[in-house]
Design an enzyme around this catalytic site. Structure first.
Site, PDB file in Angstrom:
ATOM      1  N   ASP A  92       0.862  -1.183   0.000  1.00 46.30           N
ATOM      2  CA  ASP A  92       0.000   0.000   0.000  1.00 46.30           C
ATOM      3  C   ASP A  92       0.901   1.235   0.000  1.00 46.30           C
ATOM      4  O   ASP A  92       1.495   1.581   1.027  1.00 46.30           O
ATOM      5  CB  ASP A  92      -0.903   0.023   1.237  1.00 46.30           C
ATOM      6  CG  ASP A  92      -2.027  -1.004   1.156  1.00 46.30           C
ATOM      7  OD1 ASP A  92      -1.937  -1.931   0.327  1.00 46.30           O
ATOM      8  OD2 ASP A  92      -2.984  -0.889   1.957  1.00 46.30           O
ATOM      9  N   LYS A 160      -6.853   3.286  -3.018  1.00 49.25           N
ATOM     10  CA  LYS A 160      -7.230   3.245  -1.599  1.00 49.25           C
ATOM     11  C   LYS A 160      -7.479   4.661  -1.116  1.00 49.25           C
ATOM     12  O   LYS A 160      -6.767   5.600  -1.497  1.00 49.25           O
ATOM     13  CB  LYS A 160      -6.104   2.569  -0.810  1.00 49.25           C
ATOM     14  CG  LYS A 160      -6.251   2.594   0.713  1.00 49.25           C
ATOM     15  CD  LYS A 160      -5.064   1.879   1.356  1.00 49.25           C
ATOM     16  CE  LYS A 160      -5.040   2.050   2.865  1.00 49.25           C
ATOM     17  NZ  LYS A 160      -3.887   1.358   3.494  1.00 49.25           N
ATOM     18  N   LYS A 199     -10.149   0.204  -2.114  1.00 45.44           N
ATOM     19  CA  LYS A 199     -10.025  -0.066  -0.679  1.00 45.44           C
ATOM     20  C   LYS A 199     -10.467   1.148   0.124  1.00 45.44           C
ATOM     21  O   LYS A 199      -9.936   2.247  -0.044  1.00 45.44           O
ATOM     22  CB  LYS A 199      -8.576  -0.430  -0.325  1.00 45.44           C
ATOM     23  CG  LYS A 199      -8.357  -0.713   1.167  1.00 45.44           C
ATOM     24  CD  LYS A 199      -6.940  -1.192   1.426  1.00 45.44           C
ATOM     25  CE  LYS A 199      -6.652  -1.336   2.923  1.00 45.44           C
ATOM     26  NZ  LYS A 199      -5.279  -1.842   3.186  1.00 45.44           N
TER      27      LYS A 199
END
Length: 231
Positions: A92, A160, A199
């Site tokens: 991430d 995300k 996400k």
């Protein structure tokens, strides 16, 4: 979604600066028990988490350029490669917000591509899945859309919403929400379609909030409240 189905898309998270091995061991045990998708830990705990989760089917996720996104491209790419080599299955990365604010979209795409390439080319390791953290609380709708487009062009697998560590204050000096919102998730999902995952991370505290994010288009939930969500 059932709570078991929700569990299967949760990245069970502990990114506290003060987390110690016993905290990460507990996180891993909870993830294995509840069959969460992954644990998300700081890079220094990747190898430890990978050892604890061996054979459980739970993935190891870590963060790069966290939480500001302001590291150099070379450092981000190198850190991602080291993390994958040590056992990370998912990366991430926080995008460089300065590039976003300056409209330097080609440079942003190049940065993301460098991390993607580094994460997917480590010898003797499966290519790691890459999620790009946009930090949506700092961005306009246009900036969210353009960031998603750069992530897709660069070969990322997910976009995300948030780190959960952003500091945003109102005119009165009080802290404002800094995590996922239904609006941001919906906009991201509309932009990337089914081509990338989305996400929702930051501020998802319970089952109802998790379901609202899924309904808006989230395909993964990042939360430190994974136990509360499924119980």
């Amino acid at each position: 979604m059932t709570k078991n189905e929700i569990a299967g898309i949760i990245d069970h998270t502990n990114l506290s600066a003060c987390a110690v091995e016993s905290d990460i061991e507990k996180l891993c045990a909870e993830a294995a028990e509840h069959k969460f998708c992954s644990v998300c830990v700081n890079p220094s705990f990747v190898q430890f988490a990978a050892e604890k989760l061996a054979g459980t089917g739970v993935k190891v996720c870590t963060v790069i350029g966290f939480p500001l996104g302001a590291d150099t491209v070379d450092n981000k790419a190198a850190s991602a490669a080291v993390a994958v080599d040590e056992g990370a299955d998912e990366i991430d990365m926080v995008q460089n917000l300065a590039l976003v604010k300056q409209g330097k979209w080609d440079e942003l795409e190049d940065e993301i591509r460098a991390v993607v390439d580094a994460s997917k080319s480590v010898e003797n390791r499966e290519p790691a899945l890459v999620k790009v953290i946009l930090e949506t609380c700092y961005l306009s709708d246009e900036e969210i859309v353009r960031s998603c487009e750069c992530a897709e062009k660069a070969g990322a697998d997910f976009v995300k919403t948030s780190t959960g560590f952003a500091i945003l204050k109102g005119a009165d000096g009080k802290l404002l929400p800094n995590g996922a919102t239904v609006h941001a998730v919906s906009l991201m999902a509309k932009t990337v379609g089914k081509r990338l995952g989305v996400k929702a991370s930051g501020g998802v505290h319970n089952y109802e909030e998790a379901c609202a994010m899924v309904e808006a288009g989230a395909t993964r939930i990042g939360a430190s409240a994974g136990i509360a969500i499924v119980s």
